[in-house]
Design a protein around this motif. Structure first.
Motif, short mmCIF file in Angstrom:
data_model
loop_
_atom_site.label_atom_id
_atom_site.label_comp_id
_atom_site.label_asym_id
_atom_site.label_seq_id
_atom_site.Cartn_x
_atom_site.Cartn_y
_atom_site.Cartn_z
N ALA A 138 0.84 -1.21 0.00
CA ALA A 138 0.00 0.00 0.00
C ALA A 138 0.87 1.25 0.00
O ALA A 138 0.56 2.24 -0.68
N LEU A 139 1.96 1.22 0.76
CA LEU A 139 2.88 2.35 0.77
C LEU A 139 3.51 2.54 -0.60
O LEU A 139 3.67 3.67 -1.08
N GLN A 140 3.84 1.45 -1.25
CA GLN A 140 4.40 1.52 -2.61
C GLN A 140 3.37 2.07 -3.59
O GLN A 140 3.71 2.86 -4.47
N ALA A 141 2.09 1.70 -3.42
CA ALA A 141 1.04 2.21 -4.29
C ALA A 141 0.86 3.71 -4.11
O ALA A 141 0.58 4.43 -5.07
N LEU A 142 1.04 4.20 -2.87
CA LEU A 142 0.98 5.66 -2.64
C LEU A 142 2.13 6.34 -3.37
O LEU A 142 1.92 7.37 -4.04
N GLY A 143 3.31 5.80 -3.26
CA GLY A 143 4.46 6.39 -3.95
C GLY A 143 4.32 6.40 -5.45
O GLY A 143 4.82 7.31 -6.13
N ALA A 144 3.61 5.40 -5.99
CA ALA A 144 3.40 5.33 -7.44
C ALA A 144 2.23 6.21 -7.88
O ALA A 144 1.94 6.28 -9.08
N GLY A 145 1.55 6.84 -6.93
CA GLY A 145 0.42 7.70 -7.27
C GLY A 145 -0.87 6.96 -7.55
O GLY A 145 -1.84 7.57 -8.01
N GLU A 146 -0.91 5.66 -7.24
CA GLU A 146 -2.11 4.86 -7.53
C GLU A 146 -3.21 5.09 -6.51
O GLU A 146 -4.39 4.93 -6.82
N ILE A 147 -2.83 5.42 -5.27
CA ILE A 147 -3.80 5.72 -4.23
C ILE A 147 -3.35 6.98 -3.51
O ILE A 147 -2.22 7.46 -3.71
N SER A 148 -4.23 7.56 -2.69
CA SER A 148 -3.91 8.77 -1.95
C SER A 148 -3.58 8.44 -0.51
O SER A 148 -3.74 7.31 -0.04
N MET A 149 -3.14 9.46 0.22
CA MET A 149 -2.89 9.27 1.65
C MET A 149 -4.17 8.88 2.36
O MET A 149 -4.15 8.09 3.32
N GLY A 150 -5.32 9.42 1.92
CA GLY A 150 -6.60 9.04 2.51
C GLY A 150 -6.87 7.55 2.35
O GLY A 150 -7.34 6.89 3.28
N HIS A 151 -6.57 7.00 1.17
CA HIS A 151 -6.73 5.56 0.96
C HIS A 151 -5.80 4.78 1.90
O HIS A 151 -6.21 3.78 2.49
N LEU A 152 -4.56 5.23 2.01
CA LEU A 152 -3.59 4.51 2.85
C LEU A 152 -4.04 4.49 4.30
O LEU A 152 -3.91 3.49 4.99
N ARG A 153 -4.57 5.62 4.78
CA ARG A 153 -5.06 5.66 6.17
C ARG A 153 -6.19 4.66 6.38
O ARG A 153 -6.28 4.03 7.44
N VAL A 154 -7.07 4.52 5.38
CA VAL A 154 -8.15 3.55 5.50
C VAL A 154 -7.57 2.14 5.54
O VAL A 154 -7.97 1.31 6.37
N VAL A 155 -6.63 1.84 4.65
CA VAL A 155 -6.02 0.51 4.60
C VAL A 155 -5.37 0.16 5.93
O VAL A 155 -5.56 -0.94 6.46
N THR A 156 -4.62 1.10 6.51
CA THR A 156 -3.89 0.81 7.75
C THR A 156 -4.83 0.79 8.96
O THR A 156 -4.68 -0.07 9.84
N SER A 157 -5.78 1.72 9.02
CA SER A 157 -6.65 1.77 10.21
C SER A 157 -7.60 0.58 10.25
O SER A 157 -7.79 -0.03 11.31
N GLU A 158 -8.22 0.23 9.11
CA GLU A 158 -9.14 -0.90 9.11
C GLU A 158 -8.39 -2.22 9.18
O GLU A 158 -8.93 -3.23 9.64
N GLY A 159 -7.13 -2.23 8.74
CA GLY A 159 -6.33 -3.45 8.80
C GLY A 159 -5.55 -3.60 10.10
O GLY A 159 -4.82 -4.58 10.28
N ALA A 160 -5.72 -2.63 11.02
CA ALA A 160 -4.96 -2.66 12.28
C ALA A 160 -5.12 -3.96 13.06
O ALA A 160 -4.14 -4.46 13.63
N PRO A 161 -6.33 -4.56 13.13
CA PRO A 161 -6.45 -5.83 13.87
C PRO A 161 -5.58 -6.95 13.31
O PRO A 161 -5.33 -7.94 13.99
N LEU A 162 -5.13 -6.81 12.07
CA LEU A 162 -4.33 -7.85 11.43
C LEU A 162 -2.83 -7.65 11.63
O LEU A 162 -2.02 -8.44 11.13
N THR A 163 -2.45 -6.55 12.33
CA THR A 163 -1.02 -6.25 12.48
C THR A 163 -0.41 -6.92 13.70
O THR A 163 0.80 -6.79 13.93
N LEU A 164 -1.22 -7.63 14.49
CA LEU A 164 -0.70 -8.29 15.68
C LEU A 164 -0.14 -9.66 15.31
O LEU A 164 -0.84 -10.50 14.75
#
Length: 515
Positions: free
Chosen positions: A97-123
């Motif tokens: 997802a971070l790479q997709a942000l750098g490539a301009g494919e998604i925005s910072m808003g998209h990345l925040r959604v990916v990380t916040s909703e995926g937080a339960p999977l980071t444990l």
């Protein structure tokens, strides 16, 4: 009075040049934001690695970094902590997802959604945990590249819940135990009353208040109007009693101009007093909410008579323990074992003629009998539901339809379980919200629009109809935007400068079979 907005060629050239330059700057900004997150991740590593492994030292290191970053950015420490959390999660758990942000494919808003909703999977960093994160990241990025962050969030929530499905029921039970009511004092003699309660109840309450307010506004001449329409209901493949969710927006025509902070400024009389007869619809909703709780207004009680709260819930037959003839026929067709001849507008099947299929009884181990395929239980406008809650809503629903979808998530048919026109049922099940890119106004507040106008020979069929909210409906007909519809229901919007935007039916995203 509607005014057309067709541009001159010189206007189009100026707009196109500006948008092209903006796109280049936006791509550059996203690349820089990705680099910033990488740099912050390195700073976090340096600040929190303490000799001897002291947890207290790591915490102080983080606080020090947070404060220094806040002073450098001239932002609050709360804002910088969110940024540091995003950097940590993206760099450590969601590198694609971070790479997709750098490539301009998604925005910072998209990345925040990916990380916040995926937080339960980071444990955890075991093989199983890593596999779940990668699968979630891969699937959520497919949607993120096509949708806005606000549309992405409920999908991301569902995908994350899918990976931790075993604990969703327990999570909901713990959350329900924490339900509460908060009173927060505000300025100018105001206060916020915040109820923390199950999402199904909250959406139903909001829907009832909103529809009573609409009746009150019409009867009392409140300012402006609200685009409306009959709500549909789907169950089985998707259960629904339509909901006027919290994203409801009044029609722009005739409404007061926005006030401070984007809020509607109250209409006033010539003497400068607030004109209560022309209240903004948002104010009418609050007044209805107050009257229902305090019993202070007979007009509200009259308007509330017969109005029940409604929600729209999608439930797959796998969750309900059902097995419909349509699903079996489609699976046989896909496997080459037979043909499927269902009509796209949903001819009534033999099962439908005898009423909706019954819920399969639970087996001894608590699992549902019958119903294969993808498990979907989602409250539209919110995200995934605990399956027990979804089954309860389905059992109590006063109206239902059974959707038949293929493994790609394409809607194939709607089995009739309620006396509504087949085309409207099909479109409501397929679209679920306005089909303009990024818009989430629910279908029962939208117009059913001919993609190719009827006067131009466009047929009244599911291949040429789609839901549009009043604002986007007007834009389609009175500006240089052009819209085409593909056979699978995808809407292709072409802007006045020639840029294309594809809007995929929401039903395809939710019911597409997982890899």
């Amino acid at each position: 009075m509607t005014t057309d907005a067709h541009f001159l060629q010189t206007q189009l050239e100026a707009i196109d040049a500006a948008i092209t330059r903006f796109e280049a700057l936006e791509s550059q900004r996203r690349r820089i934001e990705a680099e910033q997150l990488l740099v912050l991740g390195e700073a976090l590593d340096a600040a929190t690695v303490v000799p001897g492994g002291s947890s207290g030292g790591a915490e102080l290191g983080f606080r020090s970094l947070r404060m220094e970053l806040a002073t450098a950015m001239h932002e609050s420490e709360h804002t910088t902590e969110r940024l540091l959390q995003t950097a940590y999660d993206a760099r450590r758990s969601f590198p694609a997802a971070l790479q997709a942000l750098g490539a301009g494919e998604i925005s910072m808003g998209h990345l925040r959604v990916v990380t916040s909703e995926g937080a339960p999977l980071t444990l955890g960093d075991g093989e199983l945990e890593v596999e779940k994160r990668e699968r979630y990241e891969r699937r959520v990025l497919e949607v993120a590249r096509q949708e806005t962050p606000n549309r992405l969030r409920p999908v991301a929530r569902r995908l994350a819940a899918h990976e931790q499905r075993e604990s969703l029921e327990e999570q909901h039970e713990r959350a329900v135990a924490q339900r509460c009511l908060h009173l927060v004092e505000a300025e100018d003699g105001m206060a916020d009353l915040i109820a923390h309660l199950p999402a199904v109840d909250a959406h139903a309450i909001y829907d009832r208040v909103a529809r009573i307010a609409k009746k009150t506004a019409r009867a009392g001449g409140a300012g402006g109007s609200v685009a409306g329409g009959a709500g549909g209901g789907v169950a089985g493949g998707a259960v629904a009693n339509a909901s006027d969710g919290p994203n409801a927006q009044p029609v722009a025509a005739g409404q007061p101009h926005p006030g401070a902070h984007g809020a509607e400024a109250p209409p006033r009389t010539d003497s400068g007093q607030v004109n209560m007869a022309r209240r903004p619809i948002a104010a009418v909703r609050v007044d209805v909410y107050r009257d229902l709780l305090l019993g202070a207004n007979d007009d509200t009680a009259t308007a509330a008579d017969g109005v029940a709260g409604r929600v729209q819930v999608l439930v797959s037959e796998a969750v309900l323990g059902l097995r419909s003839p349509l699903a079996v026929a489609i699976e046989r067709s896909e496997a080459g074992a037979g043909s499927w001849e269902g009509g796209e507008t949903g001819e009534t099947s033999e099962a439908a003629e005898t009423g909706p299929p019954r819920f399969a009884p639970e087996s001894d181990d608590g699992s549902e009998a019958g119903g294969g395929g993808e498990r979907v239980a989602e409250l539209i406008g919110y995200g995934p539901l605990a399956e027990g809650i979804a089954r309860r809503v389905a059992a109590e629903a006063t109206a239902w339809d059974l959707l038949a979808v293929d493994s790609a998530g394409n809607l194939r048919s709607v089995d009739r379980y309620r006396p509504t026109p087949a085309i409207r049922r099909y479109l409501g099940a397929r679209d679920q919200h306005c089909r303009a890119p990024g818009c989430r106004v629910p279908t029962h507040r939208c117009d059913v629009d001919h993609t190719v106008a009827a006067e131009d020979g466009g047929p009244t069929s599911v291949e040429n109809l789609a839901h549009l909210c009043r604002g986007h409906h007007m834009l389609k007909h009175h500006s240089d935007w052009r819209v085409e519809q593909e056979p699978n229901g995808t809407m292709v919007w072409t802007s006045p400068t020639g840029r294309t935007h594809r809007d995929t039916p929401a039903s395809r995203v939710r019911f597409k079979r997982a890899d």
